[in-house]
Scaffold this active site. Structure first.
Site, mmCIF file in Angstrom:
data_model
loop_
_atom_site.group_PDB
_atom_site.id
_atom_site.type_symbol
_atom_site.label_atom_id
_atom_site.label_comp_id
_atom_site.label_asym_id
_atom_site.label_seq_id
_atom_site.Cartn_x
_atom_site.Cartn_y
_atom_site.Cartn_z
ATOM 1 N N GLU A 51 1.509 0.223 -4.901
ATOM 2 C CA GLU A 51 1.004 1.497 -5.408
ATOM 3 C C GLU A 51 2.181 2.462 -5.485
ATOM 4 O OE1 GLU A 51 -3.466 2.192 -3.820
ATOM 5 O OE2 GLU A 51 -1.943 2.289 -2.264
ATOM 6 N N ASP B 242 0.846 -1.178 0.000
ATOM 7 C CA ASP B 242 0.000 0.000 0.000
ATOM 8 C C ASP B 242 0.895 1.247 0.000
ATOM 9 O OD1 ASP B 242 -2.782 1.006 0.364
ATOM 10 O OD2 ASP B 242 -1.905 1.899 2.173
#
Ligand code: CA
Length: 651
Positions: A372, A343
């Site tokens: 990400e 993340d």
């Protein structure tokens, strides 16, 4: 006397200033041991915690999770930057906390960052070795061993998976839901793990299942829901997914049972990890063992907030980097996790990500790593050092999400009504083509016309995670409805099919949001992180209502698996073997793949994407070519490609 005193004070001040300066940089030699937290030795149990500036540390042992007073308190001894105690195995299965005396006061009672088993809500550590709590045959458990370039990822939330009445699954919302097979919806169609297996994907990516903070594990879960991006204890499974959060071993054994069941179907498990911030700053185990060390700060000493959640961790601090590496190695080894999704990976530094990849590859050469490549706010660490999407080419064995293809296909996630290639957008061809090649450098991509990137960011195609939707933002179906409110269901279905078709035929790693293969909706809720089950749960009856789309996605996955040319091995191969064809019409993309480069069963494959709202005629030399997907009308020298559809020809 006076002079000496003043000089002494001055030295003390200088030392203190120096210390402060050191805290915001790298203050200590890395501790090279791998025994932080509890270690179970032959006759004794050892506990170690890193806390260079503590003045005193107490190790409290409690009879259980409820009792207010500890039954024993042990003083930890200092060894350089580490504090240690060893105690009798008689204390096994009791509970513990630590308390740190720092700068003249006691910090809040806390578990240590390395805690691996906890009581409900992660408040107290459990003196237990997770290695001792496993289902039958666990010691033979193996990684799924699927090469990255063959991966097809399915993104799923543990609770969404099973909680709906029509899942036909008994253990609703639990890890154990994955152990149930042959479950059926109201129409008798297969749901749950059997459905995922039949779909043909290779990896199940599960949203956070480490211990997160936002659910009260001791209360009814009926009205509690969260995605779980709010880390509490990184090395402990989440209690609300176990059948009994008050039993520390339940979540450990049941998570292993889920992983075992998924592996048994030949599928890999990807864990969504959120090392970029902690739910609490002041109450985090990091801050209560060594204040000020683990989080990045702005120049004015306030916490920086690249996570948008109040803090950002500092992977550039040697002991947080070490923590990340050891935590990931623990999950890989103890739980046989096959891959990790990072993340807000753009918060972590490149060096840390590369070290992680190297260490995990040593444990499992097939490990799948992606993240990400962005942040939710500015960070004091320079862009050039962080694992941002634009720096993906500097990462080894780590992929990043392609927002280029995502928003190129269906429009910006930031504007609900902005369309992409398949739903009426204009000028999206180049962004989608960039995704089709896997975001590598390709001579036929005009980067000036691509929406988000001025240059290639992936060095190799497997570094691109190709997707059109995920748990964030509108589901694909909701986005298509939002952008095309007057379109018929049939037209929306065609757009959904085309969008998924582009994802599943592009170079790189395809990634599907669970349920996108049967028009999953969240009723237009864009950020459902704490919305109730009725919004988030997978409505398994949609499988039967949208069988046509499901069959289509299955077929595309099958075609991808049969034809290696959809996943060329290197950027060099993509440049040599993927040629875009001349397409004068807007919203039409066509390309040819040379299967000879990878021993494909077909030497030539032609993909035609018609995102226009009318059928087009496409000139094509049919010598030996047959349609293997789609519904073209074959003429003498051209093919009619139906509106909003994809056609694949192969010889
Ligand atoms: Ca929790």
């Amino acid at each position: 006397m006076k002079k000496t005193y003043v000089l002494g004070l001055l030295i003390l001040l200088l030392v203190q200033c120096n210390m402060k300066k050191q805290v915001s940089k790298i203050p200590v030699e890395a501790y090279s041991g791998t025994d932080l937290g509890l270690t179970f030795q032959q006759d004794l149990i050892q506990f170690k915690v890193f806390s260079p500036k503590a003045e005193k540390i107490l190790f409290n042992i409690y009879q259980d999770n409820e009792s207010e007073e500890p039954i024993y308190m042990l003083n930890l001894a200092k060894q350089n930057d580490i504090w240690v105690t060893r105690f009798s195995k008689e204390y096994e299965q009791l509970y513990y906390t630590i308390k740190v005396f720092y700068e003249g006061k006691w910090l809040s009672e806390t578990v240590d960052p390395y805690v691996k088993m906890t009581s409900a809500n992660g408040k107290r550590g459990f003196i237990g070795n997770p290695n001792k709590f496993s289902p039958p045959n666990w010691k033979d458990e193996k990684f799924a061993e699927i090469p990255s370039r063959d991966a097809i990822i399915y993104e799923l939330h543990v609770r969404d998976f099973s909680v709906a009445q029509n899942s036909g699954i008994q253990q609703k919302g639990k890890f154990l839901a994955f152990t149930e097979t042959d479950t059926k919806n109201s129409f008798g169609a297969e749901t749950g793990l059997s459905h995922i297996k039949n779909l043909g994907v290779t990896h199940i990516h599960l949203l956070p299942f480490f211990d997160y903070a936002s659910i009260d594990e001791t209360q009814s879960l009926d009205d509690q829901y969260n995605w779980g991006y709010d880390p509490q204890n990184y090395n402990t499974p989440e209690g609300s997914y176990s059948t009994d959060p008050t039993k520390p071993e339940a979540r450990v054994v049941e998570l292993k049972q889920a992983i075992q069941a998924i592996h048994k179907q030949g599928l890999g498990v990807v864990m969504d990890v959120v090392y970029n911030h902690t739910f609490n700053t002041e109450n985090s185990s990091f801050e209560n063992t060594y204040p000020g060390y683990y989080f990045r700060k702005n120049a004015d000493s306030t916490l920086s907030n690249a996570s948008g959640c109040g803090n950002e961790t500092a992977s550039d601090q040697v002991m947080f980097q070490k923590f990340m590496i050891e935590s990931l190695k623990f999950w890989a080894k103890e739980y046989k996790i096959d891959g990790f999704r990072f993340d807000l990976m753009g918060i972590h530094d490149i060096e840390t990500m590369n070290k992680i990849a190297a260490e995990l590859k040593n444990i499992n050469p097939y490990v799948l790593l992606y993240g990400e490549g962005w942040t939710a706010g500015g960070s004091p660490l320079p862009d050039s050092l962080r694992a941002l999407k634009k720096n993906t080419f500097k990462l080894t064995d780590v992929a990043a999400f392609s927002d280029d293809i995502r928003d190129g296909i269906k429009g910006s996630v930031f504007e609900a009504t902005s369309p992409g290639l398949v739903n009426g957008g204009k000028g999206k061809e180049e962004s989608v083509k960039f995704g089709i090649v896997g975001n590598i450098n390709h001579p036929q991509i005009d980067f000036k016309k691509a929406d988000y990137s001025n240059s290639a960011w992936a060095a190799e195609p497997f570094q691109s995670i190709n997707y059109v939707s995920c748990h964030d933002n509108l589901t694909l179906y909701d986005k298509l409805k939002e952008t095309n409110p007057t379109s018929s269901e049939e037209e929306i279905l065609a757009m959904q099919k085309l969008a998924l078709g582009i994802v599943l035929t592009s170079q790189g790693i395809p990634f599907l949001h669970a349920g996108s293969e049967f028009l999953r909706s969240k009723n237009g809720v864009e950020n459902s992180y704490k919305s109730p089950d009725k919004i988030n749960q997978i409505d398994w009856d949609l499988i039967s209502k949208n069988e046509e789309l499901l069959k289509d996605v299955q077929k595309l996955i099958e075609i991808r698996k049969q034809h290696k040319a959809f996943a060329f091995e290197s950027a060099e191969q993509v440049r040599a073997g993927l040629k875009f064809l001349n397409t004068p019409q807007n919203n039409v993309i066509a390309y040819e793949l040379n299967g000879n480069l990878v021993d494909d069963t077909s030497s030539k494959i032609v993909v035609i994407i018609n995102a226009q709202r009318r059928a087009i005629k496409f000139p094509i030399d049919f010598l030996n070519l047959k349609p293997i997907y789609g519904d073209p009308k074959i003429g003498k020298t051209d093919a009619t490609i139906p509106k909003t559809s994809m056609v694949i020809f192969a010889n």
